[in-house]
Write a protein that holds these residues in place. Structure first.
Motif, PDB file in Angstrom:
ATOM      1  N   ILE A 172      48.283 -25.596  -7.161  1.00 48.77           N
ATOM      2  CA  ILE A 172      49.138 -26.733  -7.527  1.00 48.77           C
ATOM      3  C   ILE A 172      50.041 -27.181  -6.379  1.00 48.77           C
ATOM      4  N   GLY A 173      50.587 -26.232  -5.635  1.00 50.25           N
ATOM      5  CA  GLY A 173      51.490 -26.595  -4.540  1.00 50.25           C
ATOM      6  C   GLY A 173      50.790 -27.197  -3.342  1.00 50.25           C
ATOM      7  N   GLN A 174      49.452 -27.041  -3.263  1.00 53.33           N
ATOM      8  CA  GLN A 174      48.698 -27.537  -2.110  1.00 53.33           C
ATOM      9  C   GLN A 174      48.017 -28.870  -2.374  1.00 53.33           C
ATOM     10  N   LEU A 175      48.121 -29.367  -3.597  1.00 56.11           N
ATOM     11  CA  LEU A 175      47.406 -30.587  -3.952  1.00 56.11           C
ATOM     12  C   LEU A 175      47.908 -31.768  -3.113  1.00 56.11           C
ATOM     13  N   PRO A 176      47.010 -32.657  -2.707  1.00 56.67           N
ATOM     14  CA  PRO A 176      47.341 -33.708  -1.730  1.00 56.67           C
ATOM     15  C   PRO A 176      47.931 -34.978  -2.340  1.00 56.67           C
ATOM     16  N   PHE A 177      49.064 -34.844  -3.030  1.00 60.24           N
ATOM     17  CA  PHE A 177      49.701 -36.011  -3.624  1.00 60.24           C
ATOM     18  C   PHE A 177      51.081 -36.197  -3.014  1.00 60.24           C
ATOM     19  N   ASP A 178      51.626 -37.415  -3.131  1.00 58.77           N
ATOM     20  CA  ASP A 178      52.910 -37.691  -2.478  1.00 58.77           C
ATOM     21  C   ASP A 178      53.992 -38.038  -3.499  1.00 58.77           C
ATOM     22  N   GLY A 179      55.165 -38.403  -2.982  1.00 55.67           N
ATOM     23  CA  GLY A 179      56.304 -38.696  -3.847  1.00 55.67           C
ATOM     24  C   GLY A 179      56.043 -39.834  -4.813  1.00 55.67           C
ATOM     25  N   ALA A 180      55.304 -40.844  -4.380  1.00 54.30           N
ATOM     26  CA  ALA A 180      54.989 -41.980  -5.254  1.00 54.30           C
ATOM     27  C   ALA A 180      54.124 -41.534  -6.426  1.00 54.30           C
ATOM     28  N   ASP A 181      53.168 -40.635  -6.164  1.00 53.33           N
ATOM     29  CA  ASP A 181      52.305 -40.123  -7.229  1.00 53.33           C
ATOM     30  C   ASP A 181      53.119 -39.332  -8.252  1.00 53.33           C
ATOM     31  N   VAL A 182      54.012 -38.475  -7.759  1.00 51.82           N
ATOM     32  CA  VAL A 182      54.839 -37.660  -8.648  1.00 51.82           C
ATOM     33  C   VAL A 182      55.775 -38.557  -9.457  1.00 51.82           C
ATOM     34  N   HIS A 183      56.348 -39.561  -8.800  1.00 51.56           N
ATOM     35  CA  HIS A 183      57.227 -40.514  -9.494  1.00 51.56           C
ATOM     36  C   HIS A 183      56.464 -41.196 -10.628  1.00 51.56           C
ATOM     37  N   GLY A 184      55.231 -41.624 -10.338  1.00 53.91           N
ATOM     38  CA  GLY A 184      54.413 -42.270 -11.359  1.00 53.91           C
ATOM     39  C   GLY A 184      54.108 -41.351 -12.517  1.00 53.91           C
ATOM     40  N   LEU A 185      53.848 -40.074 -12.210  1.00 53.69           N
ATOM     41  CA  LEU A 185      53.561 -39.110 -13.263  1.00 53.69           C
ATOM     42  C   LEU A 185      54.802 -38.871 -14.131  1.00 53.69           C
ATOM     43  N   LEU A 186      55.977 -38.770 -13.511  1.00 55.92           N
ATOM     44  CA  LEU A 186      57.212 -38.565 -14.281  1.00 55.92           C
ATOM     45  C   LEU A 186      57.489 -39.754 -15.195  1.00 55.92           C
ATOM     46  N   CYS A 187      57.233 -40.963 -14.697  1.00 56.34           N
ATOM     47  CA  CYS A 187      57.397 -42.157 -15.539  1.00 56.34           C
ATOM     48  C   CYS A 187      56.482 -42.065 -16.757  1.00 56.34           C
ATOM     49  N   ARG A 188      55.305 -41.572 -16.535  1.00 53.52           N
ATOM     50  CA  ARG A 188      54.322 -41.412 -17.614  1.00 53.52           C
ATOM     51  C   ARG A 188      54.787 -40.356 -18.610  1.00 53.52           C
ATOM     52  N   LEU A 189      55.288 -39.230 -18.116  1.00 55.85           N
ATOM     53  CA  LEU A 189      55.742 -38.155 -18.992  1.00 55.85           C
ATOM     54  C   LEU A 189      56.966 -38.566 -19.807  1.00 55.85           C
ATOM     55  N   MET A 190      57.827 -39.425 -19.228  1.00 57.60           N
ATOM     56  CA  MET A 190      59.055 -39.823 -19.907  1.00 57.60           C
ATOM     57  C   MET A 190      58.807 -40.800 -21.055  1.00 57.60           C
ATOM     58  N   LYS A 191      57.585 -41.305 -21.174  1.00 60.34           N
ATOM     59  CA  LYS A 191      57.266 -42.208 -22.279  1.00 60.34           C
ATOM     60  C   LYS A 191      57.131 -41.461 -23.595  1.00 60.34           C
ATOM     61  N   ASP A 192      56.897 -40.139 -23.517  1.00 62.99           N
ATOM     62  CA  ASP A 192      56.781 -39.333 -24.729  1.00 62.99           C
ATOM     63  C   ASP A 192      58.166 -39.047 -25.299  1.00 62.99           C
ATOM     64  N   LYS A 193      58.280 -39.055 -26.617  1.00 64.15           N
ATOM     65  CA  LYS A 193      59.572 -38.802 -27.252  1.00 64.15           C
ATOM     66  C   LYS A 193      60.050 -37.375 -26.980  1.00 64.15           C
ATOM     67  N   VAL A 194      59.099 -36.449 -26.951  1.00 65.37           N
ATOM     68  CA  VAL A 194      59.422 -35.055 -26.633  1.00 65.37           C
ATOM     69  C   VAL A 194      58.704 -34.691 -25.344  1.00 65.37           C
ATOM     70  N   PHE A 195      59.453 -34.236 -24.348  1.00 63.03           N
ATOM     71  CA  PHE A 195      58.862 -33.907 -23.057  1.00 63.03           C
ATOM     72  C   PHE A 195      57.904 -32.715 -23.168  1.00 63.03           C
ATOM     73  N   ASN A 196      56.837 -32.773 -22.391  1.00 71.31           N
ATOM     74  CA  ASN A 196      55.956 -31.623 -22.240  1.00 71.31           C
ATOM     75  C   ASN A 196      56.592 -30.729 -21.169  1.00 71.31           C
ATOM     76  N   LEU A 197      57.250 -29.660 -21.599  1.00 68.10           N
ATOM     77  CA  LEU A 197      58.004 -28.812 -20.670  1.00 68.10           C
ATOM     78  C   LEU A 197      57.097 -28.145 -19.644  1.00 68.10           C
ATOM     79  N   SER A 198      55.894 -27.781 -20.039  1.00 65.47           N
ATOM     80  CA  SER A 198      54.966 -27.152 -19.091  1.00 65.47           C
ATOM     81  C   SER A 198      54.625 -28.114 -17.960  1.00 65.47           C
TER      82      SER A 198
END
Length: 368
Positions: free
Chosen positions: A151-177
């Motif tokens: 997981i720590g070596q995967l080739p993604f950048d800050g924009a990708d992570v930002h996009g994923l967090l935006c996606r996760l925040m759409k859920d009423k209850v966060f997926n903590l994992s």
């Protein structure tokens, strides 16, 4: 074209295998599919056959032959959409065949710097975020040890992570994992992300996630909640130290100071009950206050007093306690016009718990 005619159907078959013995029998074909997904080809394929006398000894054949191919290997310039869709379909599969194929894709594609540079880097942001989300889910559900280890070596950048967090925040209850996996990735790649244009943007988004979690603690198991929050706090701490923050703090960072006070239990109940989690909050407060003394030193002083008064610092071994104490005290030392250092010594003498002599001696020794 090869994937469309042969590989696409083969990918579907392997992806949907449900029995372990079936998965094992397709292992060679699985490798072939991933090679197709790499999208590499010989630009000038040539077959060279040479022959000559057999070297050494007598008996057997009298001629030797060697077969060689051109080394002009290239990657297709326009990666077909059906191939990226095939990758996503595999990563989203929960069948044993799909999980096995996903592990091979991670090791042979996502950890292949050439493929990352020539193919993955050219995917649009939406596709990259979808791929990252699928990989994080594989880790969350323990579907793949290979993905979890990588997981720590995967080739993604800050924009990708930002996009994923935006996606996760759409859920009423966060997926903590998922939150924990994202935090692990940020912590491992803080130097790279912090040096990019997306560092500050990601910091603000992580504070948004933390703020959202802090208002819904009752919706989660307490230990899972605290662990997820601490993972974000640690990721923020490392990322802030590796990012060129703006001269004035954003609203999200100002909110961050308030969150750290909340986690320490200053003027409120303790959201963090475990001492090590509250120490993480103290460390992040020191990092932010060092950059923004006008806005942060008061918060740092309150967090420091709370940590001293509750013996939180004694939860650390001497080496780590001295390291954290040094970071906190240096911030005060550098800004005497805001808070005189003599006042900090006063905190140590007044707020130390009187029923723990060993703690008091340890802390005074650390300061010296």
């Amino acid at each position: 074209e090869a994937l469309h005619l042969v590989g696409q159907r083969l990918t579907e078959v392997i992806r949907n295998l449900s029995e372990p013995h079936e998965v094992k029998s397709f292992s060679c074909l699985q490798t072939s599919v991933v090679k197709m997904l790499k999208g590499r080809y010989l630009a000038n394929p040539k077959t060279v056959i040479t022959s000559g006398p057999r070297a050494g000894g007598s008996g057997g054949r009298t001629r030797s032959y060697s077969l060689g191919n051109s080394d002009d290997v290239r990657t297709i310039e326009s990666y077909p959409a059906q191939m990226s869709e095939a990758i996503l379909s595999v990563l989203n599969s929960k069948a044993p065949g799909g999980m096995e194929l996903a592990s091979t894709i991670v090791t042979d594609l996502f950890l292949d710097s050439i493929w990352v540079d020539q193919v993955l880097s050219k995917f649009d942001e939406a596709t990259r975020v979808q791929i990252l989300a699928a990989l994080v889910e594989l880790v969350d559900e323990d579907y793949s040890d290979v993905v979890a280890a990588s997981i720590g070596q995967l080739p993604f950048d800050g924009a990708d992570v930002h996009g994923l967090l935006c996606r996760l925040m759409k859920d009423k209850v966060f997926n903590l994992s998922s939150i924990v996996s994202v935090a692990r990735f940020v912590t491992s790649n803080a130097e790279t992300i912090g040096g990019s244009v997306n560092g500050t943007r990601l910091i603000e988004k992580l504070f948004d996630v933390l703020a959202g979690l802090s208002t819904s603690a009752k919706d989660y198991d307490s230990s899972d909640f605290e662990y997820a929050c601490e993972s974000i706090v640690n990721a923020l701490d490392v990322l802030c130290r590796n990012t060129s923050l703006p001269s004035r703090p954003s609203g999200a960072i100002i909110q961050g100071f308030k969150l750290m006070l909340l986690f320490q239990g200053v003027k409120s109940h303790h959201i963090f009950t475990a001492k090590k989690y509250r120490l993480s909050a103290l460390s992040l407060t020191a990092t932010l206050a060092d950059r923004y003394p006008s806005e942060g030193l008061s918060a740092l002083l309150d967090c420091f007093k709370a940590a001293i008064g509750s013996s939180v610092l004694n939860a650390l071994g001497q080496k780590h306690r001295i390291e954290l104490m040094s970071r906190v005290l240096v911030v005060f030392w550098k800004n005497p016009s805001h808070i005189p250092f003599i006042k900090i010594l006063g905190v140590l003498s007044v707020d130390l718990p009187m029923d723990n002599t060993d703690t008091n001696e340890n802390l005074f020794s650390d300061v010296v």
